[in-house]
Design a protein around this motif. Structure first.
Motif, mmCIF file in Angstrom:
data_model
loop_
_atom_site.group_PDB
_atom_site.id
_atom_site.type_symbol
_atom_site.label_atom_id
_atom_site.label_comp_id
_atom_site.label_asym_id
_atom_site.label_seq_id
_atom_site.Cartn_x
_atom_site.Cartn_y
_atom_site.Cartn_z
ATOM 1 N N ARG A 213 6.108 -2.633 2.782
ATOM 2 C CA ARG A 213 6.015 -4.089 2.690
ATOM 3 C C ARG A 213 4.683 -4.584 3.248
ATOM 4 O O ARG A 213 4.048 -5.475 2.670
ATOM 5 N N LEU A 214 4.256 -4.006 4.358
ATOM 6 C CA LEU A 214 2.977 -4.401 4.942
ATOM 7 C C LEU A 214 1.821 -4.052 4.019
ATOM 8 O O LEU A 214 0.899 -4.851 3.818
ATOM 9 N N LEU A 215 1.870 -2.867 3.449
ATOM 10 C CA LEU A 215 0.802 -2.429 2.559
ATOM 11 C C LEU A 215 0.740 -3.305 1.310
ATOM 12 O O LEU A 215 -0.337 -3.729 0.883
ATOM 13 N N ARG A 216 1.887 -3.605 0.735
ATOM 14 C CA ARG A 216 1.907 -4.440 -0.468
ATOM 15 C C ARG A 216 1.338 -5.829 -0.170
ATOM 16 O O ARG A 216 0.528 -6.362 -0.930
ATOM 17 N N ALA A 217 1.745 -6.410 0.926
ATOM 18 C CA ALA A 217 1.248 -7.740 1.283
ATOM 19 C C ALA A 217 -0.267 -7.731 1.456
ATOM 20 O O ALA A 217 -0.959 -8.653 1.017
ATOM 21 N N LEU A 218 -0.766 -6.677 2.062
ATOM 22 C CA LEU A 218 -2.209 -6.591 2.313
ATOM 23 C C LEU A 218 -3.002 -6.383 1.028
ATOM 24 O O LEU A 218 -3.950 -7.112 0.750
ATOM 25 N N VAL A 219 -2.614 -5.406 0.221
ATOM 26 C CA VAL A 219 -3.419 -5.101 -0.968
ATOM 27 C C VAL A 219 -3.335 -6.206 -2.013
ATOM 28 O O VAL A 219 -4.283 -6.408 -2.775
ATOM 29 N N GLN A 220 -2.226 -6.942 -2.047
ATOM 30 C CA GLN A 220 -2.127 -8.033 -3.013
ATOM 31 C C GLN A 220 -3.070 -9.178 -2.674
ATOM 32 O O GLN A 220 -3.493 -9.923 -3.568
ATOM 33 N N THR A 221 -3.429 -9.315 -1.416
ATOM 34 C CA THR A 221 -4.415 -10.339 -1.060
ATOM 35 C C THR A 221 -5.818 -9.890 -1.448
ATOM 36 O O THR A 221 -6.701 -10.733 -1.648
ATOM 37 N N ARG A 222 -6.029 -8.608 -1.549
ATOM 38 C CA ARG A 222 -7.346 -8.058 -1.889
ATOM 39 C C ARG A 222 -7.514 -7.825 -3.389
ATOM 40 O O ARG A 222 -8.615 -7.951 -3.922
ATOM 41 N N ASP A 223 -6.448 -7.433 -4.059
ATOM 42 C CA ASP A 223 -6.508 -7.154 -5.492
ATOM 43 C C ASP A 223 -5.162 -7.511 -6.105
ATOM 44 O O ASP A 223 -4.204 -6.748 -6.009
ATOM 45 N N PRO A 224 -5.068 -8.686 -6.735
ATOM 46 C CA PRO A 224 -3.794 -9.143 -7.312
ATOM 47 C C PRO A 224 -3.187 -8.174 -8.324
ATOM 48 O O PRO A 224 -1.975 -8.189 -8.541
ATOM 49 N N SER A 225 -4.015 -7.313 -8.938
ATOM 50 C CA SER A 225 -3.474 -6.374 -9.922
ATOM 51 C C SER A 225 -2.542 -5.353 -9.287
ATOM 52 O O SER A 225 -1.789 -4.673 -9.982
ATOM 53 N N SER A 226 -2.561 -5.247 -7.955
ATOM 54 C CA SER A 226 -1.678 -4.294 -7.269
ATOM 55 C C SER A 226 -0.208 -4.647 -7.452
ATOM 56 O O SER A 226 0.668 -3.805 -7.234
ATOM 57 N N LYS A 227 0.080 -5.893 -7.885
ATOM 58 C CA LYS A 227 1.460 -6.294 -8.132
ATOM 59 C C LYS A 227 2.101 -5.429 -9.218
ATOM 60 O O LYS A 227 3.326 -5.294 -9.285
ATOM 61 N N GLU A 228 1.265 -4.852 -10.082
ATOM 62 C CA GLU A 228 1.773 -4.040 -11.188
ATOM 63 C C GLU A 228 2.251 -2.662 -10.733
ATOM 64 O O GLU A 228 2.947 -1.964 -11.470
ATOM 65 N N GLU A 229 1.866 -2.248 -9.527
ATOM 66 C CA GLU A 229 2.220 -0.918 -9.033
ATOM 67 C C GLU A 229 3.544 -0.971 -8.266
ATOM 68 O O GLU A 229 3.778 -1.884 -7.479
ATOM 69 N N ASP A 230 4.397 0.033 -8.489
ATOM 70 C CA ASP A 230 5.703 0.015 -7.835
ATOM 71 C C ASP A 230 5.637 0.566 -6.410
ATOM 72 O O ASP A 230 4.619 1.082 -5.961
ATOM 73 N N ASP A 231 6.749 0.449 -5.706
ATOM 74 C CA ASP A 231 6.795 0.864 -4.310
ATOM 75 C C ASP A 231 6.678 2.373 -4.135
ATOM 76 O O ASP A 231 6.208 2.839 -3.093
ATOM 77 N N LEU A 232 7.101 3.132 -5.131
ATOM 78 C CA LEU A 232 6.938 4.579 -5.046
ATOM 79 C C LEU A 232 5.451 4.944 -4.997
ATOM 80 O O LEU A 232 5.050 5.851 -4.266
ATOM 81 N N MET A 233 4.654 4.237 -5.781
ATOM 82 C CA MET A 233 3.213 4.457 -5.765
ATOM 83 C C MET A 233 2.648 4.152 -4.376
ATOM 84 O O MET A 233 1.893 4.936 -3.796
ATOM 85 N N LEU A 234 3.026 3.021 -3.824
ATOM 86 C CA LEU A 234 2.538 2.642 -2.500
ATOM 87 C C LEU A 234 2.972 3.663 -1.448
ATOM 88 O O LEU A 234 2.199 4.006 -0.545
ATOM 89 N N ARG A 235 4.188 4.145 -1.576
ATOM 90 C CA ARG A 235 4.677 5.115 -0.593
ATOM 91 C C ARG A 235 3.875 6.406 -0.634
ATOM 92 O O ARG A 235 3.615 7.028 0.406
ATOM 93 N N ARG A 236 3.479 6.837 -1.835
ATOM 94 C CA ARG A 236 2.688 8.067 -1.931
ATOM 95 C C ARG A 236 1.350 7.911 -1.210
ATOM 96 O O ARG A 236 0.893 8.835 -0.531
ATOM 97 N N PHE A 237 0.716 6.747 -1.362
ATOM 98 C CA PHE A 237 -0.552 6.529 -0.670
ATOM 99 C C PHE A 237 -0.335 6.450 0.837
ATOM 100 O O PHE A 237 -1.162 6.942 1.620
ATOM 101 N N LEU A 238 0.755 5.855 1.252
ATOM 102 C CA LEU A 238 1.061 5.804 2.686
ATOM 103 C C LEU A 238 1.306 7.207 3.250
ATOM 104 O O LEU A 238 0.790 7.556 4.320
ATOM 105 N N ARG A 239 2.076 7.995 2.538
ATOM 106 C CA ARG A 239 2.357 9.355 3.014
ATOM 107 C C ARG A 239 1.085 10.197 3.065
ATOM 108 O O ARG A 239 0.932 11.054 3.944
#
Length: 259
Positions: free
Chosen positions: A36-62
């Motif tokens: 949730r923190l990562l999504r909130a942050l990247v969406q302020t920097r690049d709105p296109s990140s809304k198109e990426e799902d949470d599994l994608m975000l989790r892989r980058f976090l891991r």
């Protein structure tokens, strides 16, 4: 104020999607919070990140040990690369005709936990006469194809690099490093394990040049197999019914473009 604090100050509900069911089922509470923190942050920097799902975000976090700041830097770099290198969203067969003509990448079967198996014939790869661009497009094409073939709940694949017949004419160091960079920087947490089969002595000389570019997490996934123990080693991870014919199993190889 660091990135993690900035993310905490963003109202996560604004434009942020709820975690996917798959994420919720096998994620820790810490991971869900960091997503949730990562999504909130990247969406302020690049709105296109809304198109990426949470599994994608989790892989980058891991890939960055759940560090939101490091994961956001990595993810934003990925988005910038994606928009410039894959502007149409995918690589088509017509974009990589010369690479496909070598018949060097195949897929077939799954390992014991459902990861698709990708087989690469190193002796069929040669340095591109027209530079690295088509080869890099080919790497993206292959990774997208194998990722698309993953069953529900699976995020990784198993690779087998068959190096029988490999020689100096195949020693495309720049190509290998370029492929590694794409895998590690833009497809994090996608490789489950890489088996290297029949590596000749001369390959090990080139491997010494490539090795420093492999990150620590990827290094732990690489297995060099003894020539007389190839099948027995593969059988620890793959049922015999899922082995390709070249390794003593029943399955014929399927060219990547037909998978």
């Amino acid at each position: 104020m660091d990135m993690q604090m900035q993310a905490a100050n963003v109202r996560v509900g604004e434009g942020a999607t709820a975690p996917d069911d798959g994420v919720a089922k096998d994620s820790t509470q810490i991971e869900l919070t960091q997503i949730r923190l990562l999504r909130a942050l990247v969406q302020t920097r690049d709105p296109s990140s809304k198109e990426e799902d949470d599994l994608m975000l989790r892989r980058f976090l891991r890939a960055r040990d759940l560090d939101v700041e490091k994961a956001s830097t990595m993810f934003l770099k990925y988005l910038k690369w994606k928009h410039s290198f894959v502007p149409n969203g995918s690589i088509s067969v017509s974009d990589v005709p010369n690479q496909l003509a070598h018949d060097k990448v195949f897929v077939q079967g799954h390992d014991k936990i459902g990861r698709p198996i990708l087989i690469v014939f190193g002796a069929k790869h040669f340095q591109s006469k027209n530079g690295l661009d088509e080869f890099k497009r080919f790497v993206v094409y292959v990774l997208d194809k194998v990722c698309a073939s993953m069953p529900a709940g699976q995020e990784k694949f198993v690779g087998i690099a068959e190096l029988k017949g490999w020689g100096y004419s195949n020693s495309d160091v720049r190509g290998y490093i370029g492929a590694l960079a794409i895998l590690q920087d833009y497809y994090p947490e996608r490789l489950g394990k890489l088996f290297i089969v029949n590596a000749p002595y001369i390959f090990m000389k080139v491997w010494q040049l490539v090795y420093p570019f492999i990150d620590e997490k990827t290094k732990k996934k690489i297995v060099f197999m003894e020539k007389n123990k190839v099948k027995s080693t593969l059988l620890k991870d793959i049922d015999e019914s899922q082995l390709p014919e070249i390794f003593g199993g029943p399955l014929p190889l399927v060219p990547i473009q037909h998978s």
